[in-house]
Design a protein around this motif. Structure first.
Motif, PDB file in Angstrom:
ATOM      1  N   GLU A  79       1.010  -1.251  -0.067  1.00 45.31           N
ATOM      2  CA  GLU A  79       0.021   0.038   0.036  1.00 45.31           C
ATOM      3  C   GLU A  79       0.764   1.267   0.213  1.00 45.31           C
ATOM      4  OE1 GLU A  79      -2.514  -0.952   3.144  1.00 45.31           O
ATOM      5  OE2 GLU A  79      -3.970  -2.034   1.992  1.00 45.31           O
ATOM      6  N   GLN A  80       2.120   1.087   0.567  1.00 43.71           N
ATOM      7  CA  GLN A  80       3.056   2.371   0.629  1.00 43.71           C
ATOM      8  C   GLN A  80       3.923   2.432  -0.670  1.00 43.71           C
ATOM      9  OE1 GLN A  80       5.039   1.417   3.965  1.00 43.71           O
ATOM     10  NE2 GLN A  80       3.324   1.326   5.410  1.00 43.71           N
ATOM     11  N   THR A  81       3.748   1.600  -1.755  1.00 42.29           N
ATOM     12  CA  THR A  81       4.485   1.585  -2.999  1.00 42.29           C
ATOM     13  C   THR A  81       3.700   2.306  -4.005  1.00 42.29           C
ATOM     14  OG1 THR A  81       5.320  -0.604  -2.028  1.00 42.29           O
ATOM     15  CG2 THR A  81       5.702   0.026  -4.353  1.00 42.29           C
ATOM     16  N   PRO A  82       4.543   3.260  -4.489  1.00 43.33           N
ATOM     17  CA  PRO A  82       3.434   4.348  -5.272  1.00 43.33           C
ATOM     18  C   PRO A  82       3.424   3.737  -6.585  1.00 43.33           C
ATOM     19  CG  PRO A  82       5.632   5.310  -4.607  1.00 43.33           C
ATOM     20  CD  PRO A  82       5.644   4.039  -3.840  1.00 43.33           C
ATOM     21  N   ASP A  83       2.312   3.869  -7.429  1.00 42.35           N
ATOM     22  CA  ASP A  83       2.619   3.790  -8.681  1.00 42.35           C
ATOM     23  C   ASP A  83       2.432   1.932  -9.162  1.00 42.35           C
ATOM     24  OD1 ASP A  83       1.765   6.227  -9.503  1.00 42.35           O
ATOM     25  OD2 ASP A  83       3.958   6.492  -9.738  1.00 42.35           O
ATOM     26  N   VAL A  84       2.440   1.240  -7.858  1.00 45.76           N
ATOM     27  CA  VAL A  84       2.179  -0.207  -8.308  1.00 45.76           C
ATOM     28  C   VAL A  84       0.950  -0.679  -7.681  1.00 45.76           C
ATOM     29  CG1 VAL A  84       3.474  -2.636  -7.946  1.00 45.76           C
ATOM     30  CG2 VAL A  84       4.840  -0.082  -8.126  1.00 45.76           C
ATOM     31  N   HIS A  85       0.268  -1.489  -8.246  1.00 43.02           N
ATOM     32  CA  HIS A  85      -0.917  -2.217  -7.859  1.00 43.02           C
ATOM     33  C   HIS A  85      -1.000  -3.709  -7.856  1.00 43.02           C
ATOM     34  CE1 HIS A  85      -3.013   1.724  -8.646  1.00 43.02           C
ATOM     35  NE2 HIS A  85      -2.515   1.652  -9.720  1.00 43.02           N
ATOM     36  N   PHE A  86      -1.329  -4.198  -6.779  1.00 43.73           N
ATOM     37  CA  PHE A  86      -1.156  -5.716  -6.486  1.00 43.73           C
ATOM     38  C   PHE A  86      -2.666  -6.397  -6.666  1.00 43.73           C
ATOM     39  CE2 PHE A  86       2.369  -3.618  -4.794  1.00 43.73           C
ATOM     40  CZ  PHE A  86       3.634  -4.599  -4.883  1.00 43.73           C
ATOM     41  N   VAL A  87      -2.627  -7.282  -7.511  1.00 43.70           N
ATOM     42  CA  VAL A  87      -4.019  -7.891  -7.838  1.00 43.70           C
ATOM     43  C   VAL A  87      -3.840  -9.273  -8.134  1.00 43.70           C
ATOM     44  CG1 VAL A  87      -4.033  -6.843  -9.997  1.00 43.70           C
ATOM     45  CG2 VAL A  87      -6.079  -7.505  -9.113  1.00 43.70           C
ATOM     46  N   GLY A  88      -4.887 -10.210  -7.691  1.00 39.37           N
ATOM     47  CA  GLY A  88      -4.644 -11.692  -8.228  1.00 39.37           C
ATOM     48  C   GLY A  88      -4.513 -12.738  -6.973  1.00 39.37           C
ATOM     49  N   ARG A  89      -4.562 -13.773  -7.352  1.00 38.83           N
ATOM     50  CA  ARG A  89      -4.731 -14.762  -6.261  1.00 38.83           C
ATOM     51  C   ARG A  89      -3.247 -14.694  -5.410  1.00 38.83           C
ATOM     52  NH1 ARG A  89      -7.363 -20.604  -6.066  1.00 38.83           N
ATOM     53  NH2 ARG A  89      -5.584 -21.951  -5.942  1.00 38.83           N
ATOM     54  N   LEU A  90      -2.263 -14.585  -6.165  1.00 38.17           N
ATOM     55  CA  LEU A  90      -0.973 -14.543  -5.547  1.00 38.17           C
ATOM     56  C   LEU A  90      -0.381 -13.426  -5.028  1.00 38.17           C
ATOM     57  CD1 LEU A  90       0.856 -16.436  -8.676  1.00 38.17           C
ATOM     58  CD2 LEU A  90       0.133 -17.597  -6.436  1.00 38.17           C
ATOM     59  N   ALA A  91      -0.611 -12.325  -5.655  1.00 37.71           N
ATOM     60  CA  ALA A  91      -0.414 -10.983  -5.288  1.00 37.71           C
ATOM     61  C   ALA A  91      -1.176 -10.482  -4.013  1.00 37.71           C
ATOM     62  CB  ALA A  91      -0.530 -10.000  -6.533  1.00 37.71           C
ATOM     63  N   THR A  92      -2.218 -10.772  -3.819  1.00 44.11           N
ATOM     64  CA  THR A  92      -3.301 -10.461  -2.532  1.00 44.11           C
ATOM     65  C   THR A  92      -3.370 -11.699  -1.574  1.00 44.11           C
ATOM     66  OG1 THR A  92      -5.194 -10.872  -3.819  1.00 44.11           O
ATOM     67  CG2 THR A  92      -4.141  -8.570  -4.051  1.00 44.11           C
ATOM     68  N   TYR A  93      -2.566 -12.789  -1.943  1.00 43.40           N
ATOM     69  CA  TYR A  93      -2.383 -13.949  -1.034  1.00 43.40           C
ATOM     70  C   TYR A  93      -3.850 -14.506  -0.274  1.00 43.40           C
ATOM     71  CZ  TYR A  93      -0.043 -17.241   1.863  1.00 43.40           C
ATOM     72  OH  TYR A  93       0.619 -18.450   2.552  1.00 43.40           O
ATOM     73  N   ARG A  94      -4.964 -14.566  -1.556  1.00 47.34           N
ATOM     74  CA  ARG A  94      -6.094 -15.025  -1.340  1.00 47.34           C
ATOM     75  C   ARG A  94      -6.454 -16.089  -1.942  1.00 47.34           C
ATOM     76  NH1 ARG A  94      -7.216  -9.476  -1.088  1.00 47.34           N
ATOM     77  NH2 ARG A  94      -7.464  -8.705   1.176  1.00 47.34           N
ATOM     78  N   TYR A  95      -7.234 -17.188  -1.421  1.00 46.06           N
ATOM     79  CA  TYR A  95      -7.633 -18.281  -1.829  1.00 46.06           C
ATOM     80  C   TYR A  95      -8.841 -18.021  -2.940  1.00 46.06           C
ATOM     81  CZ  TYR A  95      -8.725 -23.513  -1.934  1.00 46.06           C
ATOM     82  OH  TYR A  95      -9.002 -24.703  -2.193  1.00 46.06           O
ATOM     83  N   TYR A  96      -8.575 -17.265  -4.059  1.00 44.55           N
ATOM     84  CA  TYR A  96      -9.676 -16.991  -4.897  1.00 44.55           C
ATOM     85  C   TYR A  96     -10.023 -17.647  -6.106  1.00 44.55           C
ATOM     86  CZ  TYR A  96     -10.513 -11.971  -3.202  1.00 44.55           C
ATOM     87  OH  TYR A  96     -10.995 -11.022  -2.473  1.00 44.55           O
ATOM     88  N   ASN A  97     -11.349 -17.847  -6.243  1.00 42.59           N
ATOM     89  CA  ASN A  97     -11.638 -18.607  -7.468  1.00 42.59           C
ATOM     90  C   ASN A  97     -11.635 -17.526  -8.902  1.00 42.59           C
ATOM     91  OD1 ASN A  97     -12.283 -21.099  -6.311  1.00 42.59           O
ATOM     92  ND2 ASN A  97     -14.581 -20.040  -5.887  1.00 42.59           N
ATOM     93  N   MET A  98     -11.756 -18.159 -10.122  1.00 43.81           N
ATOM     94  CA  MET A  98     -11.535 -17.244 -10.936  1.00 43.81           C
ATOM     95  C   MET A  98     -12.290 -16.291 -11.291  1.00 43.81           C
ATOM     96  SD  MET A  98     -10.824 -19.981 -14.299  1.00 43.81           S
ATOM     97  CE  MET A  98     -12.196 -21.101 -13.816  1.00 43.81           C
ATOM     98  N   ASP A  99     -13.628 -16.409 -10.877  1.00 48.67           N
ATOM     99  CA  ASP A  99     -14.515 -15.253 -10.971  1.00 48.67           C
ATOM    100  C   ASP A  99     -14.277 -14.093  -9.953  1.00 48.67           C
ATOM    101  OD1 ASP A  99     -15.281 -17.104  -8.830  1.00 48.67           O
ATOM    102  OD2 ASP A  99     -17.499 -15.873  -8.690  1.00 48.67           O
ATOM    103  N   GLN A 100     -13.624 -14.461  -8.953  1.00 50.94           N
ATOM    104  CA  GLN A 100     -13.574 -13.451  -7.717  1.00 50.94           C
ATOM    105  C   GLN A 100     -12.333 -12.817  -8.059  1.00 50.94           C
ATOM    106  OE1 GLN A 100     -13.110 -16.986  -4.760  1.00 50.94           O
ATOM    107  NE2 GLN A 100     -14.509 -15.468  -3.496  1.00 50.94           N
ATOM    108  N   VAL A 101     -11.425 -13.317  -8.965  1.00 49.12           N
ATOM    109  CA  VAL A 101     -10.146 -12.656  -9.396  1.00 49.12           C
ATOM    110  C   VAL A 101     -10.515 -11.676 -10.537  1.00 49.12           C
ATOM    111  CG1 VAL A 101      -7.847 -12.933 -10.549  1.00 49.12           C
ATOM    112  CG2 VAL A 101      -8.259 -14.178  -9.023  1.00 49.12           C
ATOM    113  N   VAL A 102     -11.470 -11.906 -11.345  1.00 47.66           N
ATOM    114  CA  VAL A 102     -12.043 -11.029 -12.352  1.00 47.66           C
ATOM    115  C   VAL A 102     -12.575  -9.967 -11.559  1.00 47.66           C
ATOM    116  CG1 VAL A 102     -13.795 -10.778 -14.098  1.00 47.66           C
ATOM    117  CG2 VAL A 102     -12.301 -12.861 -14.142  1.00 47.66           C
ATOM    118  N   GLY A 103     -13.638 -10.405 -10.456  1.00 43.32           N
ATOM    119  CA  GLY A 103     -14.390  -8.986  -9.785  1.00 43.32           C
ATOM    120  C   GLY A 103     -13.128  -8.228  -9.365  1.00 43.32           C
ATOM    121  N   GLN A 104     -11.896  -8.809  -8.676  1.00 46.52           N
ATOM    122  CA  GLN A 104     -11.221  -8.084  -7.844  1.00 46.52           C
ATOM    123  C   GLN A 104     -10.359  -6.845  -9.006  1.00 46.52           C
ATOM    124  OE1 GLN A 104      -7.426 -10.008  -6.726  1.00 46.52           O
ATOM    125  NE2 GLN A 104      -7.575  -9.091  -4.588  1.00 46.52           N
TER     126      GLN A 104
END
Ligand code: FAD
Ligand code: UDP
Length: 372
Positions: free
Chosen positions: A323-348
């Motif tokens: 959150e403190q790293t400017p101009d970098v966005h973290f998204v997806g199952r590995l980058a947000t360390y969440r046990y997400y299904n495909m639809d949840q990743v699309v939503g995110q």
């Protein structure tokens, strides 16, 4: 620049290019797009999922409509059997599972009464063991969940957050579908074809076989979207976040059908957890058939974040740094360390697009669904 051409990276590339007319470079270290949802025709011409079975399901009409711009669908209701006590019975546990296993003829009320007797009270449900023993008692827990979970995660269910086994519901009727979402379908020509359509835009360039670390100093970019493992991005400075790995053994059999269900789970025997026969999922007609065995591993490519309290605490430290790293966005199952299904990743990913574009989540979803 977008790191990773899986669902998270590809949705953002598509939205930024089509929605905001941005120029996007996607770098992907594998030799193909699609991330873990990648599928391809094997050397026998059978459509297989290289990284294990992927079945699309969602309750979100917006997410389904959004993806429908890039593929036609084959309606598909997924069914799984578990091999327990030498029989193949439905999993999630339902009325037929209990009746077949114990030679009973219970009706739904009878099943409720039966489970009420064997279930263990758990005032507080914290772990994956709590969820199951509270619902079905120790014996069914041991037959269906304990061994499978120990194999899959290398941990006892009592060491994992409740959300892991809570993914598998308990049913008092005869519904033997694995999912009950309103939309359940497979991309008619496969996931990779869906990704090709998503990334097919003059503003999007994809560089395969390229690790972000090799090119990060060579390329100028305005903002970065990172969909790989978050701890790797920060050179593991707080230590490694554990991810569970898998090894896949693909086989082709020279007969039309290999097994009696799309997926068979083996909670108690063998080193593998489950066997998938792809033709059930894809509907492909072919004289031969391809299957995949999944062997859980401690080391290798990262596939699953491991939901347990100490990992959540370590992830939080990386999240704060992110959150403190400017101009970098973290998204997806590995980058947000969440046990997400495909639809949840699309939503995110669509939510992040909304944030970048200055739209609310609802407006971002609505805009995405009418994008092309
Ligand atoms: P990924 O698909 O992992 O994509 C990330 C990409 O980034 C990868 O291609 C990786 O190579 C690349 N990358 C990482 N680091 C770098 C770097 N430094 N440089 C360049 N590239 C990099 N979901 C469902 O909805 N239904 C299912 O049936 C289902 N089954 C699954 C079965 C298995 C065995 C697994 C492992 C997952 C399953 N999933 C399922 C979950 C689904 O795979 C994920 O939700 C989804 O693919 C995650 O997309 P992502 O873009 O976040 O990550
Ligand atoms: N699980 C189990 N036995 C089964 C099926 C699932 O113990 O027959 C547990 C196991 O811990 C597994 C989790 O429930 O990792 C989630 O199952 P799911 O099928 O959703 O796993 P995924 O498809 O994500 O690997």
């Amino acid at each position: 620049m977008i790191v990773g051409a899986g669902f998270a990276g590809s949705v953002l590339a598509e939205r930024l290019a089509r929605g905001l007319n941005k120029r996007v470079l996607v770098v992907e270290r594998r030799a193909h797009i699609g991330g873990n949802a990648y599928d391809h025709h094997d050397r026998h011409g059978i459509l297989v999922h290289r990284y294990g079975p992927h079945i699309f399901h969602t309750n979100s009409a917006e997410i389904f409509d959004y993806l429908s711009q890039f593929t036609e669908w084959r309606q598909y209701q997924h069914r799984v059997k578990a091999c327990v006590d030498g029989r193949l019975v439905p999993i999630p546990i339902n009325l037929d599972t209990v009746n077949q296993l114990y030679g009973l003829r219970l009706d739904p009320e009878g099943m409720r009464a039966y489970l009420a007797k064997v279930a263990e009270p758990r005032p507080e449900v914290k772990t994956s063991e709590d969820v199951v023993v509270k619902g079905v008692g120790r014996e069914l827990y041991e037959k269906f969940f304990r061994g499978y979970t120990r194999k899959q995660w290398g941990l006892d269910p009592s060491e994992l957050d409740a959300q892991v086994t809570a993914r598998v519901p308990l049913r008092f009727n005869r519904d033997d579908r694995y999912f009950t979402d309103t939309h359940q379908a497979m991309p008619a020509r496969g996931f990779t074809h869906l990704f090709e359509n998503m990334l097919d835009h003059p503003n999007i360039k994809v560089m395969l076989n390229t690790d972000y670390r090799e090119v990060r100093h060579e390329i100028e970019y305005g903002a970065l979207i990172f969909t790989g493992p978050v701890d790797e991005f920060f050179d593991h400075r707080f230590g490694r976040l554990p991810y569970r790995c898998l090894e896949f053994r693909h086989e082709t059999h020279f007969k039309p059908v290999f097994q009696s269900a799309p997926v068979i789970n083996y909670p108690n025997e063998y080193a593998y957890t489950r066997v998938t026969e792809f033709k059930y999922l894809t509907g492909q007609e072919h004289p031969h058939t391809s299957v995949v065995y999944e062997y859980p591993r401690a080391d290798g490519d990262p596939y699953y974040p491991i939901p347990r309290p100490d990992n959540a605490a370590l992830y939080k430290r990386y999240q704060e740094l992110a959150e403190q790293t400017p101009d970098v966005h973290f998204v997806g199952r590995l980058a947000t360390y969440r046990y997400y299904n495909m639809d949840q990743v699309v939503g995110q990913a669509l939510t992040l697009f909304g944030k970048i574009a200055g739209l609310s989540r609802a407006d971002a979803l609505a805009a995405a669904a009418v994008a092309t």
